[in-house]
Design an enzyme around this catalytic site. Structure first.
Site, PDB file in Angstrom:
ATOM      1  N   TYR A  78       0.759  -1.254   0.000  1.00 21.05           N
ATOM      2  CA  TYR A  78       0.000   0.000   0.000  1.00 21.05           C
ATOM      3  C   TYR A  78       0.790   1.304   0.000  1.00 21.05           C
ATOM      4  O   TYR A  78       0.281   2.319  -0.492  1.00 21.05           O
ATOM      5  CB  TYR A  78      -0.986   0.014   1.190  1.00 21.05           C
ATOM      6  CG  TYR A  78      -0.335   0.001   2.543  1.00 21.05           C
ATOM      7  CD1 TYR A  78       0.029   1.181   3.177  1.00 21.05           C
ATOM      8  CD2 TYR A  78      -0.099  -1.192   3.224  1.00 21.05           C
ATOM      9  CE1 TYR A  78       0.627   1.173   4.419  1.00 21.05           C
ATOM     10  CE2 TYR A  78       0.491  -1.208   4.457  1.00 21.05           C
ATOM     11  CZ  TYR A  78       0.851  -0.025   5.067  1.00 21.05           C
ATOM     12  OH  TYR A  78       1.438  -0.035   6.302  1.00 21.05           O
ATOM     13  N   ASP A 128      -5.574  -3.811   3.617  1.00 23.41           N
ATOM     14  CA  ASP A 128      -4.444  -2.981   3.167  1.00 23.41           C
ATOM     15  C   ASP A 128      -4.248  -3.070   1.656  1.00 23.41           C
ATOM     16  O   ASP A 128      -3.781  -2.122   1.016  1.00 23.41           O
ATOM     17  CB  ASP A 128      -3.134  -3.427   3.832  1.00 23.41           C
ATOM     18  CG  ASP A 128      -3.057  -3.101   5.310  1.00 23.41           C
ATOM     19  OD1 ASP A 128      -3.824  -2.227   5.772  1.00 23.41           O
ATOM     20  OD2 ASP A 128      -2.229  -3.714   6.011  1.00 23.41           O
ATOM     21  N   HIS A 172      -9.976  -6.155   9.733  1.00 28.20           N
ATOM     22  CA  HIS A 172      -8.783  -5.626   9.084  1.00 28.20           C
ATOM     23  C   HIS A 172      -8.157  -6.674   8.159  1.00 28.20           C
ATOM     24  O   HIS A 172      -7.760  -6.352   7.032  1.00 28.20           O
ATOM     25  CB  HIS A 172      -7.770  -5.159  10.122  1.00 28.20           C
ATOM     26  CG  HIS A 172      -6.681  -4.319   9.535  1.00 28.20           C
ATOM     27  ND1 HIS A 172      -6.917  -3.076   9.003  1.00 28.20           N
ATOM     28  CD2 HIS A 172      -5.358  -4.548   9.358  1.00 28.20           C
ATOM     29  CE1 HIS A 172      -5.787  -2.568   8.532  1.00 28.20           C
ATOM     30  NE2 HIS A 172      -4.824  -3.445   8.725  1.00 28.20           N
ATOM     31  N   LYS A 173      -8.062  -7.887   8.625  1.00 32.37           N
ATOM     32  CA  LYS A 173      -7.563  -9.004   7.816  1.00 32.37           C
ATOM     33  C   LYS A 173      -8.280 -10.267   8.286  1.00 32.37           C
ATOM     34  O   LYS A 173      -8.741 -10.354   9.426  1.00 32.37           O
ATOM     35  CB  LYS A 173      -6.051  -9.228   8.005  1.00 32.37           C
ATOM     36  CG  LYS A 173      -5.157  -8.082   7.622  1.00 32.37           C
ATOM     37  CD  LYS A 173      -3.681  -8.435   7.876  1.00 32.37           C
ATOM     38  CE  LYS A 173      -2.777  -7.248   7.644  1.00 32.37           C
ATOM     39  NZ  LYS A 173      -1.349  -7.557   7.889  1.00 32.37           N
ATOM     40  N   TYR A 176      -6.943 -11.564  11.408  1.00 34.17           N
ATOM     41  CA  TYR A 176      -7.237 -10.759  12.607  1.00 34.17           C
ATOM     42  C   TYR A 176      -8.749 -10.715  12.814  1.00 34.17           C
ATOM     43  O   TYR A 176      -9.392  -9.696  12.595  1.00 34.17           O
ATOM     44  CB  TYR A 176      -6.678  -9.336  12.455  1.00 34.17           C
ATOM     45  CG  TYR A 176      -5.173  -9.252  12.348  1.00 34.17           C
ATOM     46  CD1 TYR A 176      -4.354 -10.169  13.010  1.00 34.17           C
ATOM     47  CD2 TYR A 176      -4.562  -8.247  11.606  1.00 34.17           C
ATOM     48  CE1 TYR A 176      -2.967 -10.086  12.909  1.00 34.17           C
ATOM     49  CE2 TYR A 176      -3.176  -8.161  11.514  1.00 34.17           C
ATOM     50  CZ  TYR A 176      -2.386  -9.083  12.171  1.00 34.17           C
ATOM     51  OH  TYR A 176      -1.020  -9.003  12.078  1.00 34.17           O
ATOM     52  N   ASP A 183      -6.516   2.103  10.629  1.00 31.39           N
ATOM     53  CA  ASP A 183      -5.773   2.046   9.370  1.00 31.39           C
ATOM     54  C   ASP A 183      -6.661   1.603   8.209  1.00 31.39           C
ATOM     55  O   ASP A 183      -6.533   2.073   7.079  1.00 31.39           O
ATOM     56  CB  ASP A 183      -4.604   1.046   9.452  1.00 31.39           C
ATOM     57  CG  ASP A 183      -3.842   1.047  10.755  1.00 31.39           C
ATOM     58  OD1 ASP A 183      -4.440   1.340  11.810  1.00 31.39           O
ATOM     59  OD2 ASP A 183      -2.651   0.717  10.734  1.00 31.39           O
ATOM     60  N   ARG A 257      -0.078   7.586  13.906  1.00 31.39           N
ATOM     61  CA  ARG A 257      -0.351   7.299  12.485  1.00 31.39           C
ATOM     62  C   ARG A 257      -1.722   6.661  12.290  1.00 31.39           C
ATOM     63  O   ARG A 257      -2.352   6.888  11.246  1.00 31.39           O
ATOM     64  CB  ARG A 257       0.746   6.441  11.858  1.00 31.39           C
ATOM     65  CG  ARG A 257       0.548   6.339  10.346  1.00 31.39           C
ATOM     66  CD  ARG A 257       1.809   6.043   9.586  1.00 31.39           C
ATOM     67  NE  ARG A 257       2.288   4.698   9.753  1.00 31.39           N
ATOM     68  CZ  ARG A 257       3.555   4.371   9.984  1.00 31.39           C
ATOM     69  NH1 ARG A 257       4.485   5.291  10.116  1.00 31.39           N
ATOM     70  NH2 ARG A 257       3.908   3.110  10.103  1.00 31.39           N
ATOM     71  N   GLY A 260      -3.838   9.389  11.973  1.00 29.44           N
ATOM     72  CA  GLY A 260      -3.542  10.025  10.691  1.00 29.44           C
ATOM     73  C   GLY A 260      -4.255   9.348   9.536  1.00 29.44           C
ATOM     74  O   GLY A 260      -4.844  10.003   8.668  1.00 29.44           O
ATOM     75  N   TRP A 261      -4.196   8.018   9.525  1.00 32.98           N
ATOM     76  CA  TRP A 261      -4.904   7.264   8.473  1.00 32.98           C
ATOM     77  C   TRP A 261      -6.393   7.616   8.470  1.00 32.98           C
ATOM     78  O   TRP A 261      -7.007   7.783   7.405  1.00 32.98           O
ATOM     79  CB  TRP A 261      -4.767   5.764   8.700  1.00 32.98           C
ATOM     80  CG  TRP A 261      -3.445   5.109   8.486  1.00 32.98           C
ATOM     81  CD1 TRP A 261      -2.820   4.240   9.351  1.00 32.98           C
ATOM     82  CD2 TRP A 261      -2.578   5.188   7.336  1.00 32.98           C
ATOM     83  NE1 TRP A 261      -1.637   3.796   8.816  1.00 32.98           N
ATOM     84  CE2 TRP A 261      -1.463   4.360   7.589  1.00 32.98           C
ATOM     85  CE3 TRP A 261      -2.652   5.879   6.133  1.00 32.98           C
ATOM     86  CZ2 TRP A 261      -0.420   4.195   6.668  1.00 32.98           C
ATOM     87  CZ3 TRP A 261      -1.616   5.738   5.220  1.00 32.98           C
ATOM     88  CH2 TRP A 261      -0.517   4.908   5.496  1.00 32.98           C
TER      89      TRP A 261
END
Length: 417
Positions: A78, A128, A172-173, A176, A183, A257, A260-261
């Site tokens: 990514y 991602d 997320h995945k 997970y 994110d 971060r 931030g994402w």
């Protein structure tokens, strides 16, 4: 900047980022051809805007765009897409073909002629992996290559199969389970929205837009700390992870971060969400709440933000480049687009100046570096990442990570408007 005017049938010598010469014959008068390399001999001209200086520096460090994440071989990941988002905007602004060629080279390298994506594994359902789909949306719009359309359709099919929490948030995945990470909103939602705008019609489009807005609604409900207005890095619906609070399922810290994402996700999704969609108003309200919270934890002296946002004085914490660039981009873009009032510009400007003063260095050859980027941080996995304060501040720090340089280019472009 050198301006050159030449007559019919001349040879043009262009210095590529690799140092090689490209020779081409022109059959018409060419005027106002901009050259990137000034007579001073610097690799990156110092008289350009910061956006171009950083992109040219990245192109020097990583001559092919697939290398942007320090990759040794072509890999579908990514970070490249964030830098290439800046390259797209700089190409639109300057018309410099070297920027377009850099973007195009990424698609050519990673997408096979039959539309398969090198190293991508759909069955992993890793959100991602959707982010670089943004590059393909751009290239398909420009080039209309069938291989890009097929790759885009594959990525879109991942959304249909992506596992979800009980209320409908994307995991997320697949590895997970029941976990929603901040994110993931940036990794998946701008692509999902842009794809819907370009390819989906009628009630199917409406359902998709509703689903996208719901992802933000769900995050605000489940990951927001009402006391500070900050959002935790992740939430485990099952509350089974060692990093998860047994009562709330939340991870224990506010990672810069991750926040931030989330900010970038909101402002970028609004580029494609229809103006009349009722969810726009809610997302804009989330941006205001977000900006207020972020500004409260900004270092008022330097203008920067810390790796762990709310613990500036604790041992080992540091002012981190990628989060700082992401916050600046989110706030200044929101001001420019009218999502936030002009009064927010001061905090963004202070942050931007702080990055340039404290985190940017320029080599003798003009190459620009962004320092103090957290290389990576996550939760769970092997070895196990526990989400503790000590974990975040001890992750590797490096310079010129695309997760920082990309947002810096985008923030610079917003200030240069």
């Amino acid at each position: 900047m050198n301006i050159i005017s030449r007559k019919i049938k001349i040879l043009t010598f262009t210095v590529l980022s690799s140092g090689l010469f490209l020779v081409s014959a022109q059959s018409k008068v060419t005027t106002k051809t901009e050259t990137s390399k000034p007579q001073s001999g610097k690799i990156v001209p110092t008289n350009l805007n910061w956006s171009e200086r950083m992109l040219l520096s990245e192109m020097h460090r990583f001559p092919e765009a697939w290398m942007l994440d320090f990759s040794k071989s072509p890999k579908w990941t990514y970070p490249s897409a964030i830098v290439l988002d800046g390259a797209e905007k700089l190409y639109a602004k300057t018309g410099k073909k070297e920027y377009y060629d850099y973007i195009s080279g990424f698609g050519e390298k990673l997408i096979n002629e039959d539309g398969t994506i090198q190293t991508y594994e759909l069955e992993k359902y890793n959100i991602d992996m959707l982010n670089s789909g943004n590059v393909l949306l751009y290239l398909y719009e420009k080039e209309k290559k069938e291989k890009y359309l097929r790759a885009l359709q594959t990525l879109r099919s991942q959304i249909d199969g992506q596992p979800r929490t009980k209320e409908g948030s994307f995991w997320h995945k697949k590895i997970y389970p029941y976990q929603v990470w901040l994110d993931g909103l940036y990794m998946g939602m701008p692509f999902y929205t842009h794809y819907t705008k370009d390819f989906t019609k009628g009630t199917d489009a409406q359902k998709a837009y509703d689903d996208i807005v719901f992802q933000f609604d769900s995050v605000q409900k489940n990951l927001l700390d009402k006391k500070t207005g900050l959002l935790y890095h992740a939430w485990d619906e099952s509350k089974e992870q060692a990093w998860a609070n047994k009562e709330t399922g939340l991870s224990p810290n506010f990672w810069g971060r991750a926040m931030g994402w989330y900010g970038m996700a909101m402002v970028d999704v609004l580029d494609f969400l229809p103006k009349d969609h009722p969810g726009r108003t809610r997302i804009i309200s989330y941006i205001k709440s977000y900006a207020d919270a972020v500004i409260k934890v900004q270092n008022k002296k330097s203008g920067l933000w810390y790796q762990v946002l709310d613990k500036p004085l604790e041992n080992g914490n540091y002012e981190e480049a990628s989060a700082s660039a992401m916050f600046v981009y989110t706030i200044i873009k929101s001001v420019n687009e009218g999502y936030l009032s002009q009064s927010y510009k001061a905090a963004a400007k202070k942050g931007y100046n702080g990055i340039i003063k404290n985190l940017i260095t320029v080599d003798e050859n003009g190459v620009v570096n962004l320092n103090k980027c957290c290389a990576v941080a996550g939760l769970g996995g092997k070895p196990y990442r526990d989400g503790s304060y000590e974990y975040y501040v001890n992750e590797k720090i490096r310079s010129n990570d695309g997760k920082g340089t990309g947002p810096f280019i985008l923030a610079s472009l917003e200030f240069e408007k």
